[in-house]
Design a protein around this motif. Structure first.
Motif, PDB file in Angstrom:
ATOM      1  N   VAL A 132       0.638  -1.211   0.040  1.00  0.00           N
ATOM      2  CA  VAL A 132      -0.221  -0.164  -0.102  1.00  0.00           C
ATOM      3  C   VAL A 132       1.027   1.568  -0.320  1.00  0.00           C
ATOM      4  O   VAL A 132       0.954   2.014  -0.013  1.00  0.00           O
ATOM      5  N   ARG A 133       1.689   1.163   1.101  1.00  0.00           N
ATOM      6  CA  ARG A 133       2.950   2.405   1.138  1.00  0.00           C
ATOM      7  C   ARG A 133       3.521   2.689  -0.570  1.00  0.00           C
ATOM      8  O   ARG A 133       3.084   3.542  -0.967  1.00  0.00           O
ATOM      9  N   LEU A 134       3.886   1.814  -1.340  1.00  0.00           N
ATOM     10  CA  LEU A 134       4.747   1.682  -2.537  1.00  0.00           C
ATOM     11  C   LEU A 134       3.750   2.410  -3.616  1.00  0.00           C
ATOM     12  O   LEU A 134       4.269   3.255  -4.105  1.00  0.00           O
ATOM     13  N   LEU A 135       2.478   1.059  -3.678  1.00  0.00           N
ATOM     14  CA  LEU A 135       1.320   2.374  -4.669  1.00  0.00           C
ATOM     15  C   LEU A 135       1.008   3.198  -3.859  1.00  0.00           C
ATOM     16  O   LEU A 135       0.762   4.355  -5.173  1.00  0.00           O
ATOM     17  N   THR A 136       0.998   4.063  -3.306  1.00  0.00           N
ATOM     18  CA  THR A 136       0.831   5.237  -2.743  1.00  0.00           C
ATOM     19  C   THR A 136       1.979   6.142  -3.664  1.00  0.00           C
ATOM     20  O   THR A 136       1.998   7.241  -3.803  1.00  0.00           O
ATOM     21  N   ALA A 137       2.587   5.862  -3.613  1.00  0.00           N
ATOM     22  CA  ALA A 137       4.428   6.002  -3.133  1.00  0.00           C
ATOM     23  C   ALA A 137       4.399   6.631  -4.995  1.00  0.00           C
ATOM     24  O   ALA A 137       4.737   6.918  -6.153  1.00  0.00           O
ATOM     25  N   ALA A 138       3.760   5.704  -6.093  1.00  0.00           N
ATOM     26  CA  ALA A 138       4.071   5.539  -7.459  1.00  0.00           C
ATOM     27  C   ALA A 138       2.884   6.812  -7.903  1.00  0.00           C
ATOM     28  O   ALA A 138       2.219   7.402  -7.493  1.00  0.00           O
ATOM     29  N   PRO A 139       3.542   6.624  -9.164  1.00  0.00           N
ATOM     30  CA  PRO A 139       3.252   8.274 -10.294  1.00  0.00           C
ATOM     31  C   PRO A 139       1.870   8.103 -10.583  1.00  0.00           C
ATOM     32  O   PRO A 139       1.572   6.550 -10.411  1.00  0.00           O
ATOM     33  N   PRO A 140       1.103   9.529 -10.616  1.00  0.00           N
ATOM     34  CA  PRO A 140      -0.459   8.982 -10.593  1.00  0.00           C
ATOM     35  C   PRO A 140      -0.425   8.465 -11.897  1.00  0.00           C
ATOM     36  O   PRO A 140       0.792   8.815 -12.812  1.00  0.00           O
ATOM     37  N   PRO A 141      -1.055   8.169 -12.769  1.00  0.00           N
ATOM     38  CA  PRO A 141      -1.914   7.550 -13.982  1.00  0.00           C
ATOM     39  C   PRO A 141      -1.879   8.991 -14.996  1.00  0.00           C
ATOM     40  O   PRO A 141      -2.077  10.137 -14.725  1.00  0.00           O
ATOM     41  N   GLY A 142      -0.764   8.749 -16.314  1.00  0.00           N
ATOM     42  CA  GLY A 142      -0.415   9.657 -17.062  1.00  0.00           C
ATOM     43  C   GLY A 142      -0.846   9.383 -18.034  1.00  0.00           C
ATOM     44  O   GLY A 142      -1.868   8.764 -18.210  1.00  0.00           O
ATOM     45  N   ARG A 143      -1.044   9.895 -19.438  1.00  0.00           N
ATOM     46  CA  ARG A 143      -1.652   9.962 -20.412  1.00  0.00           C
ATOM     47  C   ARG A 143      -1.047   8.643 -20.535  1.00  0.00           C
ATOM     48  O   ARG A 143       0.238   8.562 -21.077  1.00  0.00           O
ATOM     49  N   GLY A 144      -1.625   7.638 -21.697  1.00  0.00           N
ATOM     50  CA  GLY A 144      -1.485   6.719 -22.101  1.00  0.00           C
ATOM     51  C   GLY A 144      -0.712   5.225 -21.045  1.00  0.00           C
ATOM     52  O   GLY A 144      -0.562   4.465 -21.271  1.00  0.00           O
ATOM     53  N   ASP A 145      -0.849   5.619 -19.787  1.00  0.00           N
ATOM     54  CA  ASP A 145      -0.699   4.621 -18.917  1.00  0.00           C
ATOM     55  C   ASP A 145      -2.197   3.514 -18.825  1.00  0.00           C
ATOM     56  O   ASP A 145      -3.050   3.898 -19.127  1.00  0.00           O
ATOM     57  N   ARG A 146      -1.052   2.477 -18.779  1.00  0.00           N
ATOM     58  CA  ARG A 146      -2.685   1.401 -17.894  1.00  0.00           C
ATOM     59  C   ARG A 146      -2.989   0.780 -16.868  1.00  0.00           C
ATOM     60  O   ARG A 146      -2.171   1.381 -15.842  1.00  0.00           O
ATOM     61  N   ARG A 147      -3.685   0.353 -16.784  1.00  0.00           N
ATOM     62  CA  ARG A 147      -4.666  -0.130 -15.017  1.00  0.00           C
ATOM     63  C   ARG A 147      -3.449  -0.560 -14.121  1.00  0.00           C
ATOM     64  O   ARG A 147      -3.584   0.034 -12.610  1.00  0.00           O
ATOM     65  N   ASP A 148      -2.838  -1.030 -14.521  1.00  0.00           N
ATOM     66  CA  ASP A 148      -1.411  -1.876 -13.380  1.00  0.00           C
ATOM     67  C   ASP A 148      -0.546  -1.212 -13.976  1.00  0.00           C
ATOM     68  O   ASP A 148       1.101  -2.374 -13.638  1.00  0.00           O
ATOM     69  N   ASP A 149      -0.169  -0.504 -14.336  1.00  0.00           N
ATOM     70  CA  ASP A 149       1.088   0.169 -14.550  1.00  0.00           C
ATOM     71  C   ASP A 149       2.381   0.417 -13.092  1.00  0.00           C
ATOM     72  O   ASP A 149       2.588   0.236 -13.084  1.00  0.00           O
ATOM     73  N   ALA A 150       1.549   0.794 -12.209  1.00  0.00           N
ATOM     74  CA  ALA A 150       1.746   0.789 -10.854  1.00  0.00           C
ATOM     75  C   ALA A 150       2.520  -0.152 -10.338  1.00  0.00           C
ATOM     76  O   ALA A 150       2.929  -0.358  -9.533  1.00  0.00           O
ATOM     77  N   VAL A 151       1.789  -0.974 -10.476  1.00  0.00           N
ATOM     78  CA  VAL A 151       1.941  -2.716  -9.828  1.00  0.00           C
ATOM     79  C   VAL A 151       3.209  -2.787 -10.543  1.00  0.00           C
ATOM     80  O   VAL A 151       3.586  -3.490 -10.032  1.00  0.00           O
ATOM     81  N   LEU A 152       3.343  -2.971 -11.640  1.00  0.00           N
ATOM     82  CA  LEU A 152       4.597  -3.095 -12.425  1.00  0.00           C
ATOM     83  C   LEU A 152       5.807  -2.623 -12.671  1.00  0.00           C
ATOM     84  O   LEU A 152       7.075  -2.936 -12.329  1.00  0.00           O
ATOM     85  N   ARG A 153       5.430  -0.980 -12.030  1.00  0.00           N
ATOM     86  CA  ARG A 153       6.076  -0.558 -11.279  1.00  0.00           C
ATOM     87  C   ARG A 153       6.841  -0.567  -9.759  1.00  0.00           C
ATOM     88  O   ARG A 153       8.084  -1.345 -10.039  1.00  0.00           O
TER      89      ARG A 153
END
Length: 259
Positions: A132-153
């Motif tokens: 949860v802490r890491l997903l909160t720190a992940a960049p917010p979705p930008g143009r062209g991002d996909r739903r699971d980009d935060a997970v993949l990062r």
């Protein structure tokens, strides 16, 4: 469960799509276990292929030169804390910064917690909180991002923690590390060959038998003392980021050897 030791056979299995990875439980509701099910590492077939392609797109945005420069600077700053701390903290922080995580220097601790949970999964309040802490720190979705980009990062950070820290420590512990005439890149190549940072991985054979594949065993088809390097895997599931990993590792090991 069967152990496969010879590197020739291990490489053959890794390159054969008929051998699958053990899959995460897609029905789980625990956050850290859901993370495993949404990452590319613990799925097969089309789901893996799509996630792997997206990982490669995210990795293509990284600048290996900038990673090396940042790793060198962080290593100089952290060197008094000791090699263990540098190896664990610096690779993850550098990668997190380029991937857009907020307060990148705070990411290594939750990544370490999640990385302990990552291989096998299971209920873990600590791993859930770290995710949860890491997903909160992940960049917010930008143009062209996909739903699971935060997970993949987050997956990239976890796998960098597991592999890169061990590579750095194995290199520093190698006898050749004390020889200033041995270039760091050559030292790392020797370690990747002789003491891979990740020692084993698993596959499920077509008959559903589980195999433990050893990445640092003997190699019956190699010249004596020169087994092939399969530390980054082989085939479609090989490590997607050897370039960034080595850029960071060389910078860190260079800095620590100079201390």
């Amino acid at each position: 469960m069967t152990d496969v030791i010879d590197r020739h056979e291990v490489e053959r299995i890794l390159a054969d799509p008929a051998f699958r990875v053990p899959e995460a439980d897609a029905a789980t509701t625990r956050p850290a276990d859901r993370f495993r099910a949404r990452a590319s590492r613990f799925v097969n077939g089309a789901a893996h292929d799509a996630r792997r392609r997206r990982l490669e797109e995210l990795l293509a945005t990284l600048d290996s030169g900038a990673l090396a420069t940042a790793a060198a600077a962080r290593t100089r700053a952290m060197a008094p804390a000791g090699a263990d701390a540098v190896a664990v903290q610096v690779p993850v922080a550098c990668l997190a910064a380029q991937l857009g995580f907020a307060d990148a220097d705070s990411t290594p601790d939750p990544v370490a917690v999640l990385a302990d949970h990552y291989p096998a999964g299971g209920p873990s309040d600590a791993a859930d909180a770290a995710l949860v802490r890491l997903l909160t720190a992940a960049p917010p979705p930008g143009r062209g991002d996909r739903r699971d980009d935060a997970v993949l990062r987050v997956q990239l950070l976890v796998q960098a923690h597991v592999g890169t820290a061990a590579l750095i420590m194995n290199a520093l512990g190698h006898p050749a590390a004390a020889d200033p005439d041995v270039p760091t890149a050559e030292l790392l190549a020797t370690v990747l060959r002789d003491a891979p940072p990740v020692r084993t991985t698993r596959r499920i054979a077509p008959d559903d038998h589980e195999l433990v594949l050893h990445l640092g065993g003997p190699d019956r088809e190699a010249p004596a003392g020169r087994p092939r390097i399969i530390a980054f895997g082989a085939g479609a599931r090989a490590c997607p980021a050897p370039g960034p990993a080595l850029a960071i590792a060389v910078a860190v090991v260079d800095g620590l050897r100079a201390c």
